[in-house]
Design a protein around this motif. Structure first.
Motif, PDB file in Angstrom:
ATOM      1  N   UNK A 257      35.979  37.484 -32.781  1.00  0.00           N
ATOM      2  CA  UNK A 257      34.075  37.698 -33.123  1.00  0.00           C
ATOM      3  C   UNK A 257      33.407  36.950 -33.542  1.00  0.00           C
ATOM      4  N   UNK A 258      33.955  35.861 -33.018  1.00  0.00           N
ATOM      5  CA  UNK A 258      33.093  34.503 -33.586  1.00  0.00           C
ATOM      6  C   UNK A 258      32.344  33.860 -33.203  1.00  0.00           C
ATOM      7  N   UNK A 259      31.832  35.085 -32.254  1.00  0.00           N
ATOM      8  CA  UNK A 259      30.508  34.707 -30.435  1.00  0.00           C
ATOM      9  C   UNK A 259      29.951  35.998 -31.044  1.00  0.00           C
ATOM     10  N   UNK A 260      29.720  36.494 -31.603  1.00  0.00           N
ATOM     11  CA  UNK A 260      29.268  38.247 -31.576  1.00  0.00           C
ATOM     12  C   UNK A 260      27.924  37.994 -32.833  1.00  0.00           C
ATOM     13  N   UNK A 261      26.934  39.002 -32.597  1.00  0.00           N
ATOM     14  CA  UNK A 261      26.261  38.845 -33.622  1.00  0.00           C
ATOM     15  C   UNK A 261      25.896  38.677 -35.159  1.00  0.00           C
ATOM     16  N   UNK A 262      27.495  39.143 -35.434  1.00  0.00           N
ATOM     17  CA  UNK A 262      27.636  38.362 -36.602  1.00  0.00           C
ATOM     18  C   UNK A 262      28.441  37.247 -37.028  1.00  0.00           C
ATOM     19  N   UNK A 263      28.246  36.384 -35.617  1.00  0.00           N
ATOM     20  CA  UNK A 263      29.517  35.174 -34.848  1.00  0.00           C
ATOM     21  C   UNK A 263      29.305  34.109 -37.020  1.00  0.00           C
ATOM     22  N   UNK A 264      28.961  33.838 -37.676  1.00  0.00           N
ATOM     23  CA  UNK A 264      29.221  32.845 -39.277  1.00  0.00           C
ATOM     24  C   UNK A 264      29.444  34.216 -39.795  1.00  0.00           C
ATOM     25  N   UNK A 265      29.852  35.404 -40.279  1.00  0.00           N
ATOM     26  CA  UNK A 265      30.270  36.038 -40.904  1.00  0.00           C
ATOM     27  C   UNK A 265      31.800  35.514 -40.807  1.00  0.00           C
ATOM     28  N   UNK A 266      31.948  36.195 -39.083  1.00  0.00           N
ATOM     29  CA  UNK A 266      33.118  36.424 -38.876  1.00  0.00           C
ATOM     30  C   UNK A 266      33.983  34.565 -38.790  1.00  0.00           C
ATOM     31  N   UNK A 267      33.068  33.657 -38.582  1.00  0.00           N
ATOM     32  CA  UNK A 267      33.675  32.754 -39.299  1.00  0.00           C
ATOM     33  C   UNK A 267      33.970  32.213 -40.800  1.00  0.00           C
ATOM     34  N   UNK A 268      32.884  32.612 -41.715  1.00  0.00           N
ATOM     35  CA  UNK A 268      33.954  32.836 -42.964  1.00  0.00           C
ATOM     36  C   UNK A 268      34.985  33.230 -43.175  1.00  0.00           C
TER      37      UNK A 268
END
Length: 301
Positions: free
Chosen positions: A185-196
């Protein structure tokens, strides 16, 4: 009436474990933000004017000018479902975490996990071309909670919890599925959250690797917190009291040598490991009253 409710909440906060304190703090900040948003709307103002000062930015310049957001963002929620889901995860896994570790480890891991998640988010948004032009702000305790989840899963991989419609699932499978979802999900709309989340997961894994080698990754951070708390506390009055004979006896007792200290700590660690193995094999209910007491006392250290 309001004063009574406030006093009751204050007492529960002071008496509660660090797990409950974290939940209270997150919920209190959530309610404060929502109420502030309502007041702002009444004056046709936008809450976004204060968010850059409390949420984690992906822009390096904004981060340099607001470095404290690396700590504040992990306590900030605005969406109801966001905080509800996060606090449920924190409560469920936090209780299991405290079976194997102490409250100080929870404090340190919560903060380190959030810091690792924030830094990985900042790095990814400025390293990968995909995120070019997608700068924004991030908030939430998810990275901190994922660190606790992963650390708990690696420490007690076969400990099972009951999930709705799925039955008893081992912690290791919950952690694996969670990490896979974040990776996909790192390229999803909430990619930043998943990266965190991935940053928190890496920190949780590193914590366990160091713990199994006899090193507590949270110790330096906890020492810093203790110093800050001590510095902020008012100094009590010093009363000169004549020492009793019992006190004199204790003072004259021989302190432990390094070898004796290490041997005692190893015995204690072996006892806790044996109890945790018993939990893995037969569940928490199989413990004797003495074993439960021993586990509880170890968790408070």
């Amino acid at each position: 009436m309001a004063a009574s409710i406030f006093d009751n909440l204050k007492q529960q906060f002071n008496r509660g474990s660090i797990l409950l304190k974290f939940i209270y703090i997150n919920v209190a900040i959530f309610l404060l933000l929502r109420l502030t948003g309502v007041v702002f709307l009444l004056f046709n103002l936008d809450l976004s004017v204060i968010l850059p000062y409390i949420e984690m930015p992906s822009d390096p310049y904004e981060f340099i000018t607001h470095p404290w957001t690396l700590l504040t963002y992990m306590f900030v929620h605005y969406d109801v479902w966001h905080i509800l889901f996060n606090m449920l995860w924190l409560y469920w896994f936090g209780q299991i975490f405290l079976m194997a570790f102490g409250e100080k480890q929870m404090v340190g891991l919560y903060l380190w996990g959030g810091i690792a998640g924030g830094l990985l988010y900042l790095l990814a948004y400025n390293l990968f071309p995909y995120f070019e032009g997608k700068q924004g702000l991030m908030c939430g305790a998810s990275a901190s909670i994922i660190a606790i989840v992963v650390a708990t899963a690696f420490r007690m991989p076969d400990y099972k919890i009951n999930l709705l419609f799925l039955g008893a699932i081992s912690l290791k499978y919950i952690a694996i599925v969670t990490i896979l979802i974040d990776l996909l999900s790192v390229t999803s709309a909430n990619g930043g959250g998943h990266i965190a989340h991935l940053g928190g997961a890496l920190l949780g894994y590193w914590f366990i690797v160091r713990w199994e080698k006899g090193k507590d990754l949270t110790a330096p951070l906890n020492r810093l917190i203790d110093r800050l708390v001590t510095a902020c506390k008012p100094r009590p009055r010093i009363r000169v009291k004549r020492p009793s004979a019992r006190a004199n006896y204790r003072a004259s007792a021989r302190p432990e040598t390094d070898m004796e200290y290490r041997a005692r700590k190893k015995r204690e660690s072996d006892e806790i490991d044996a109890i945790l193995d018993k939990i893995k094999q037969s569940g928490y209910t199989s413990l004797t009253a003495e074993e439960k007491k021993r586990l509880f006392e170890a968790g408070k250290k």
